[in-house]
Design a protein around this motif. Sequence first.
Motif, mmCIF file in Angstrom:
data_model
loop_
_atom_site.group_PDB
_atom_site.id
_atom_site.type_symbol
_atom_site.label_atom_id
_atom_site.label_comp_id
_atom_site.label_asym_id
_atom_site.label_seq_id
_atom_site.Cartn_x
_atom_site.Cartn_y
_atom_site.Cartn_z
ATOM 1 N N THR A 105 4.131 1.818 14.732
ATOM 2 C CA THR A 105 4.319 3.236 15.019
ATOM 3 C C THR A 105 3.108 4.045 14.570
ATOM 4 O OG1 THR A 105 6.726 3.073 14.834
ATOM 5 C CG2 THR A 105 5.763 5.253 14.552
ATOM 6 N N LEU A 106 2.614 3.763 13.384
ATOM 7 C CA LEU A 106 1.432 4.469 12.878
ATOM 8 C C LEU A 106 0.229 4.237 13.788
ATOM 9 C CD1 LEU A 106 1.680 3.780 9.028
ATOM 10 C CD2 LEU A 106 2.595 5.710 10.327
ATOM 11 N N ASN A 107 0.053 2.994 14.206
ATOM 12 C CA ASN A 107 -1.070 2.675 15.081
ATOM 13 C C ASN A 107 -0.946 3.382 16.428
ATOM 14 O OD1 ASN A 107 -2.252 1.009 13.144
ATOM 15 N ND2 ASN A 107 -1.169 -0.808 13.858
ATOM 16 N N GLU A 108 0.264 3.430 16.942
ATOM 17 C CA GLU A 108 0.504 4.100 18.226
ATOM 18 C C GLU A 108 0.191 5.594 18.150
ATOM 19 O OE1 GLU A 108 4.308 5.605 20.868
ATOM 20 O OE2 GLU A 108 4.583 3.851 19.563
ATOM 21 N N LEU A 109 0.613 6.243 17.067
ATOM 22 C CA LEU A 109 0.455 7.685 16.932
ATOM 23 C C LEU A 109 -0.869 8.100 16.298
ATOM 24 C CD1 LEU A 109 4.065 8.608 15.728
ATOM 25 C CD2 LEU A 109 3.142 8.696 18.055
ATOM 26 N N GLY A 110 -1.652 7.134 15.845
ATOM 27 C CA GLY A 110 -2.929 7.457 15.213
ATOM 28 C C GLY A 110 -2.777 8.065 13.839
ATOM 29 N N ILE A 111 -1.812 7.568 13.074
ATOM 30 C CA ILE A 111 -1.537 8.065 11.720
ATOM 31 C C ILE A 111 -2.067 7.067 10.698
ATOM 32 C CG2 ILE A 111 0.297 8.645 10.074
ATOM 33 C CD1 ILE A 111 1.994 9.490 12.510
ATOM 34 N N GLY A 112 -2.704 7.558 9.657
ATOM 35 C CA GLY A 112 -3.230 6.685 8.612
ATOM 36 C C GLY A 112 -2.148 6.219 7.658
ATOM 37 N N LEU A 113 -2.438 5.135 6.954
ATOM 38 C CA LEU A 113 -1.503 4.574 5.972
ATOM 39 C C LEU A 113 -2.147 4.572 4.594
ATOM 40 C CD1 LEU A 113 1.108 3.025 5.199
ATOM 41 C CD2 LEU A 113 -0.115 0.910 5.762
ATOM 42 N N VAL A 114 -1.399 5.081 3.611
ATOM 43 C CA VAL A 114 -1.853 5.096 2.218
ATOM 44 C C VAL A 114 -0.875 4.267 1.404
ATOM 45 C CG1 VAL A 114 -2.334 6.544 0.203
ATOM 46 C CG2 VAL A 114 -2.914 7.367 2.501
ATOM 47 N N PRO A 115 -1.168 2.998 1.175
ATOM 48 C CA PRO A 115 -0.252 2.139 0.408
ATOM 49 C C PRO A 115 -0.285 2.454 -1.087
ATOM 50 C CG PRO A 115 -1.698 0.844 1.848
ATOM 51 C CD PRO A 115 -2.269 2.215 1.743
ATOM 52 N N TYR A 116 0.901 2.721 -1.645
ATOM 53 C CA TYR A 116 0.986 2.816 -3.101
ATOM 54 C C TYR A 116 1.459 1.468 -3.651
ATOM 55 C CZ TYR A 116 6.108 3.759 -2.785
ATOM 56 O OH TYR A 116 7.459 3.692 -2.544
ATOM 57 N N SER A 117 1.290 1.276 -4.936
ATOM 58 C CA SER A 117 1.575 -0.015 -5.584
ATOM 59 C C SER A 117 0.925 -1.174 -4.825
ATOM 60 C CB SER A 117 3.091 -0.236 -5.701
ATOM 61 O OG SER A 117 3.692 0.751 -6.497
ATOM 62 N N PRO A 118 -0.345 -1.052 -4.463
ATOM 63 C CA PRO A 118 -1.004 -2.119 -3.697
ATOM 64 C C PRO A 118 -1.225 -3.390 -4.506
ATOM 65 C CG PRO A 118 -2.625 -0.510 -4.378
ATOM 66 C CD PRO A 118 -1.280 0.058 -4.740
ATOM 67 N N LEU A 119 -1.028 -3.293 -5.819
ATOM 68 C CA LEU A 119 -1.160 -4.467 -6.680
ATOM 69 C C LEU A 119 0.197 -4.909 -7.217
ATOM 70 C CD1 LEU A 119 -4.416 -3.465 -8.617
ATOM 71 C CD2 LEU A 119 -4.178 -4.863 -6.559
ATOM 72 N N GLY A 120 1.248 -4.608 -6.433
ATOM 73 C CA GLY A 120 2.589 -5.053 -6.828
ATOM 74 C C GLY A 120 3.015 -4.542 -8.182
ATOM 75 N N ARG A 121 2.673 -3.266 -8.481
ATOM 76 C CA ARG A 121 2.988 -2.640 -9.771
ATOM 77 C C ARG A 121 2.423 -3.421 -10.955
ATOM 78 N NH1 ARG A 121 8.854 -1.443 -8.094
ATOM 79 N NH2 ARG A 121 8.553 0.179 -6.543
ATOM 80 N N GLY A 122 1.315 -4.081 -10.708
ATOM 81 C CA GLY A 122 0.653 -4.806 -11.788
ATOM 82 C C GLY A 122 0.849 -6.304 -11.746
ATOM 83 N N PHE A 123 1.736 -6.782 -10.864
ATOM 84 C CA PHE A 123 1.946 -8.230 -10.793
ATOM 85 C C PHE A 123 0.697 -8.919 -10.249
ATOM 86 C CE2 PHE A 123 4.171 -12.058 -10.910
ATOM 87 C CZ PHE A 123 5.504 -11.885 -11.277
ATOM 88 N N LEU A 124 0.010 -8.257 -9.335
ATOM 89 C CA LEU A 124 -1.182 -8.841 -8.725
ATOM 90 C C LEU A 124 -2.428 -8.467 -9.528
ATOM 91 C CD1 LEU A 124 -0.142 -8.073 -5.062
ATOM 92 C CD2 LEU A 124 -0.292 -10.341 -6.097
ATOM 93 N N THR A 125 -2.374 -8.757 -10.804
ATOM 94 C CA THR A 125 -3.506 -8.536 -11.702
ATOM 95 C C THR A 125 -3.645 -9.758 -12.598
ATOM 96 O OG1 THR A 125 -2.196 -7.490 -13.460
ATOM 97 C CG2 THR A 125 -3.043 -6.048 -11.719
ATOM 98 N N ASP A 126 -4.549 -9.663 -13.547
ATOM 99 C CA ASP A 126 -4.774 -10.798 -14.441
ATOM 100 C C ASP A 126 -3.815 -10.811 -15.627
ATOM 101 O OD1 ASP A 126 -6.918 -11.753 -12.909
ATOM 102 O OD2 ASP A 126 -8.308 -10.364 -13.870
ATOM 103 N N ALA A 127 -2.938 -9.810 -15.707
ATOM 104 C CA ALA A 127 -2.018 -9.746 -16.839
ATOM 105 C C ALA A 127 -0.628 -9.370 -16.349
ATOM 106 C CB ALA A 127 -2.506 -8.708 -17.851
ATOM 107 N N VAL A 128 0.306 -10.300 -16.498
ATOM 108 C CA VAL A 128 1.690 -10.032 -16.120
ATOM 109 C C VAL A 128 2.599 -10.768 -17.102
ATOM 110 C CG1 VAL A 128 1.842 -11.993 -14.520
ATOM 111 C CG2 VAL A 128 3.332 -10.010 -14.185
#
Length: 330
Positions: free
Chosen positions: A193-216
């Motif tokens: 839908t975003l691609n169709e309408l030309g709307i940008g996406l701003v992902p929050y928690s792109p690091l899985g709230r810290g899971f995708l880091t070196d310390a979990v």
Amino acid sequence: MQTRILGQQGLKVSSIGLGTMGMTMAYGPSNENEGIATIRRAYELGVNFFDTAELYGYGNGHNEQLLGKAVKDFRDKVVLATKFGFDMTAEQLGTRFNSRPENIRKVAENSLRYLQTDYIDVFYQHIPDPDVPIEEVAGVVGDLIKEGKVKYFGLSNTGSKTIRRAHAVTPVSVLQTEYSIFEREIEDDILPTLNELGIGLVPYSPLGRGFLTDAVKPSHEYPEGDMRRFDERWQGENYIYNLKATEQLKELASDKGISVAELALAWLLNQGENIVPIPGTRSVTRVEQNINAVNVNLTEADLGRIKEILPHGSAGSRYPAGMIENFTRD
């Protein structure tokens, strides 16, 4: 720092932004001076896109004030995004909504004052209000745009039907929602839908709230007040599955000479030119590491390996059942 254009209205921002929520809530005790230093270091490194919200200050504007103070000397060179939509008089914050026109205008005036500015770059509806038609919300923000108090209209935590209805009234420039290697539910319907309408996406928690880091660590090891204590992805078998997946991602990242956080952010940047993640951190060191992701080249083999490790995202819901119903309302 590379830049990207979000939406057809020409919102130009750095390829990676900075989320400031964790500087005042949700992740345990915070330190204002540390937060300001992190924001200013991000700016020095080329980040010009900063995200806050009325909710993040527990109703007293603390988060917006922190951000406004940090960027005061270079306000005209950055893009400030904030949000409205919650009833800040509710006994338990985040449980009641208020997108009535008079409240939207009240929040806008408060945010202008807290951010020490005369315009808001991006004004998001934080969450749909079941009692206020989205067309009415879009109309009010459209009026604020005409008045020069807001530049761009954004939505957050909503679905395709609502996006389409709002966009028909006032063009939506960006949608903010959770999206990462861990969280993939938007891929089937919302992303197209975003691609169709030309709307940008701003992902929050792109690091899985810290899971995708070196310390979990397991949920019970986080301090009181840290949302990871009740996040299903940190619980029992979910935690074991997600930890195993993260270890495999770390191996891939290590082979490329980068951190798993850089790998995760680079993956997001590879999902489309209309995507700008806003990893949140209080740490100058983390900011410096996250920004390196713009220079990471992922091959088709790398992307294929990531898909093998997590074909459908992580195990466990990103919010408790009652809350996720609100965040997926359409």
